[in-house]
Design a protein around this motif. Sequence first.
Motif, PDB file in Angstrom:
ATOM      1  N   ASN A 140       0.842  -1.195   0.000  1.00 18.45           N
ATOM      2  CA  ASN A 140       0.000   0.000   0.000  1.00 18.45           C
ATOM      3  C   ASN A 140       0.880   1.248   0.000  1.00 18.45           C
ATOM      4  O   ASN A 140       0.989   1.962   0.989  1.00 18.45           O
ATOM      5  CB  ASN A 140      -0.925  -0.026   1.225  1.00 18.45           C
ATOM      6  N   ASN A 141       1.504   1.503  -1.153  1.00 19.83           N
ATOM      7  CA  ASN A 141       2.448   2.609  -1.268  1.00 19.83           C
ATOM      8  C   ASN A 141       1.773   3.937  -0.957  1.00 19.83           C
ATOM      9  O   ASN A 141       0.689   4.219  -1.443  1.00 19.83           O
ATOM     10  CB  ASN A 141       3.012   2.665  -2.700  1.00 19.83           C
ATOM     11  N   ALA A 142       2.442   4.731  -0.137  1.00 19.19           N
ATOM     12  CA  ALA A 142       1.979   6.083   0.209  1.00 19.19           C
ATOM     13  C   ALA A 142       0.597   6.084   0.855  1.00 19.19           C
ATOM     14  O   ALA A 142      -0.089   7.103   0.853  1.00 19.19           O
ATOM     15  CB  ALA A 142       1.996   6.991  -1.026  1.00 19.19           C
ATOM     16  N   HIS A 143       0.207   4.942   1.391  1.00 24.74           N
ATOM     17  CA  HIS A 143      -1.087   4.823   2.089  1.00 24.74           C
ATOM     18  C   HIS A 143      -2.243   5.368   1.254  1.00 24.74           C
ATOM     19  O   HIS A 143      -3.119   6.059   1.758  1.00 24.74           O
ATOM     20  CB  HIS A 143      -1.043   5.515   3.457  1.00 24.74           C
ATOM     21  N   GLN A 144      -2.217   5.053  -0.030  1.00 21.05           N
ATOM     22  CA  GLN A 144      -3.255   5.577  -0.919  1.00 21.05           C
ATOM     23  C   GLN A 144      -4.523   4.715  -0.910  1.00 21.05           C
ATOM     24  O   GLN A 144      -5.553   5.110  -1.444  1.00 21.05           O
ATOM     25  CB  GLN A 144      -2.708   5.685  -2.340  1.00 21.05           C
ATOM     26  N   LEU A 145      -4.421   3.531  -0.307  1.00 20.47           N
ATOM     27  CA  LEU A 145      -5.585   2.644  -0.232  1.00 20.47           C
ATOM     28  C   LEU A 145      -5.971   2.405   1.216  1.00 20.47           C
ATOM     29  O   LEU A 145      -5.182   2.610   2.130  1.00 20.47           O
ATOM     30  CB  LEU A 145      -5.269   1.286  -0.883  1.00 20.47           C
ATOM     31  N   ARG A 146      -7.199   1.924   1.422  1.00 21.76           N
ATOM     32  CA  ARG A 146      -7.584   1.469   2.755  1.00 21.76           C
ATOM     33  C   ARG A 146      -8.148   0.070   2.658  1.00 21.76           C
ATOM     34  O   ARG A 146      -8.550  -0.375   1.576  1.00 21.76           O
ATOM     35  CB  ARG A 146      -8.582   2.424   3.402  1.00 21.76           C
ATOM     36  N   LEU A 147      -8.138  -0.613   3.799  1.00 25.16           N
ATOM     37  CA  LEU A 147      -8.650  -1.970   3.825  1.00 25.16           C
ATOM     38  C   LEU A 147      -9.951  -1.975   4.625  1.00 25.16           C
ATOM     39  O   LEU A 147      -9.986  -1.507   5.760  1.00 25.16           O
ATOM     40  CB  LEU A 147      -7.622  -2.910   4.457  1.00 25.16           C
ATOM     41  N   LEU A 148     -10.973  -2.462   3.984  1.00 21.06           N
ATOM     42  CA  LEU A 148     -12.303  -2.431   4.577  1.00 21.06           C
ATOM     43  C   LEU A 148     -12.711  -3.854   4.936  1.00 21.06           C
ATOM     44  O   LEU A 148     -12.577  -4.762   4.133  1.00 21.06           O
ATOM     45  CB  LEU A 148     -13.250  -1.870   3.516  1.00 21.06           C
ATOM     46  N   GLU A 149     -13.188  -4.044   6.162  1.00 20.23           N
ATOM     47  CA  GLU A 149     -13.623  -5.379   6.573  1.00 20.23           C
ATOM     48  C   GLU A 149     -15.147  -5.413   6.611  1.00 20.23           C
ATOM     49  O   GLU A 149     -15.769  -4.629   7.297  1.00 20.23           O
ATOM     50  CB  GLU A 149     -13.073  -5.708   7.964  1.00 20.23           C
ATOM     51  N   GLY A 150     -15.733  -6.341   5.833  1.00 24.69           N
ATOM     52  CA  GLY A 150     -17.180  -6.512   5.846  1.00 24.69           C
ATOM     53  C   GLY A 150     -17.530  -7.916   6.269  1.00 24.69           C
ATOM     54  O   GLY A 150     -16.705  -8.619   6.872  1.00 24.69           O
ATOM     55  N   LYS A 151     -18.730  -8.350   5.940  1.00 24.62           N
ATOM     56  CA  LYS A 151     -19.173  -9.697   6.297  1.00 24.62           C
ATOM     57  C   LYS A 151     -18.489 -10.716   5.395  1.00 24.62           C
ATOM     58  O   LYS A 151     -18.792 -10.785   4.208  1.00 24.62           O
ATOM     59  CB  LYS A 151     -20.687  -9.811   6.157  1.00 24.62           C
ATOM     60  N   LYS A 152     -17.569 -11.523   5.931  1.00 29.83           N
ATOM     61  CA  LYS A 152     -16.808 -12.508   5.150  1.00 29.83           C
ATOM     62  C   LYS A 152     -16.229 -11.864   3.892  1.00 29.83           C
ATOM     63  O   LYS A 152     -16.331 -12.389   2.789  1.00 29.83           O
ATOM     64  CB  LYS A 152     -17.701 -13.710   4.769  1.00 29.83           C
ATOM     65  N   LEU A 153     -15.639 -10.701   4.101  1.00 34.50           N
ATOM     66  CA  LEU A 153     -15.151  -9.891   2.984  1.00 34.50           C
ATOM     67  C   LEU A 153     -14.013  -9.000   3.456  1.00 34.50           C
ATOM     68  O   LEU A 153     -14.079  -8.421   4.534  1.00 34.50           O
ATOM     69  CB  LEU A 153     -16.306  -9.005   2.476  1.00 34.50           C
ATOM     70  N   LEU A 154     -12.956  -8.934   2.646  1.00 32.85           N
ATOM     71  CA  LEU A 154     -11.914  -7.925   2.857  1.00 32.85           C
ATOM     72  C   LEU A 154     -11.752  -7.206   1.531  1.00 32.85           C
ATOM     73  O   LEU A 154     -11.577  -7.845   0.497  1.00 32.85           O
ATOM     74  CB  LEU A 154     -10.595  -8.587   3.269  1.00 32.85           C
ATOM     75  N   GLU A 155     -11.824  -5.901   1.565  1.00 34.57           N
ATOM     76  CA  GLU A 155     -11.764  -5.153   0.314  1.00 34.57           C
ATOM     77  C   GLU A 155     -10.735  -4.045   0.424  1.00 34.57           C
ATOM     78  O   GLU A 155     -10.661  -3.345   1.426  1.00 34.57           O
ATOM     79  CB  GLU A 155     -13.152  -4.570  -0.011  1.00 34.57           C
TER      80      GLU A 155
END
Length: 253
Positions: free
Chosen positions: A157-172
């Motif tokens: 995740n270079n330069a923290h340009q993305l985020r990680l989202l946790e949902g129901k049986k899901l990582l996005e």
Amino acid sequence: MIQTKLKQNEPVLLILDYDGTLTPIVSSPEKAVLAPAIGLAIEKLASLPTVKLAVVSGRRVDSLLAVSGLSTENILFYGLHGGESLIAGSVINHATQEQQATIQSIRTLLEQSLQTIAGVRIEDKGFSVAVHFRDVQSTSVIESIEARVFSIFASNNNAHQLRLLEGKKLLEMLPVNFNKSHAVEQLMQLVPTHYPVYCGDDTTDLEALQTVLTAGGSAIGVVEAGEAFIADTPQSGIVSRQALEAFILSYFK
Ligand SMILES: [Mg+2]
């Protein structure tokens, strides 16, 4: 209270999540088809002169239109957790080229790392990549999937340009600016005198619920009948999906 406001012709901004809020959570996303009567009732609600209605989802806008079958006439649509919006008939996307390139390289690494695990599905949404594991039952396998995703994400995740989202049986993994609360803020600016209401069922709705709550509106957590809502969640009320459905259906006349 919302019903009373609608009856008294007070302006209401009604923002609805899709999966788990308007339809039950199902094993594959394309099966989450909206019941026709609910679709017609939502269109009826959206056509009321005092109502502004929006659907805000983690899906791409085109997927949202396909499964919901909803008319775009009076309804606003936001996809990819607010990263995509349907404005005057065209889909506008808010990701930079650098964010897209990083997402694609992370997707390749995820495919290499997870391809041997049964029940894992990697969804390339173009502007985000999602790892679904609704069909994986074993806790240790789920932990292994999560550990691999967290590790790949943290190292790329270079330069923290993305985020990680946790949902129901899901990582996005998606651009940091893709956030349902941004969509909510845009909508509240669009109709500042409308009373804002947000209905959502998942951890991916928490920031949007908080934003509506802070603005003095109604943040509604949606659950399957008999289940509890996510602990420590900002909300002003909890309804069952079935009760929300009955409320919407009361406009199907
Ligand atoms: Mg949902």
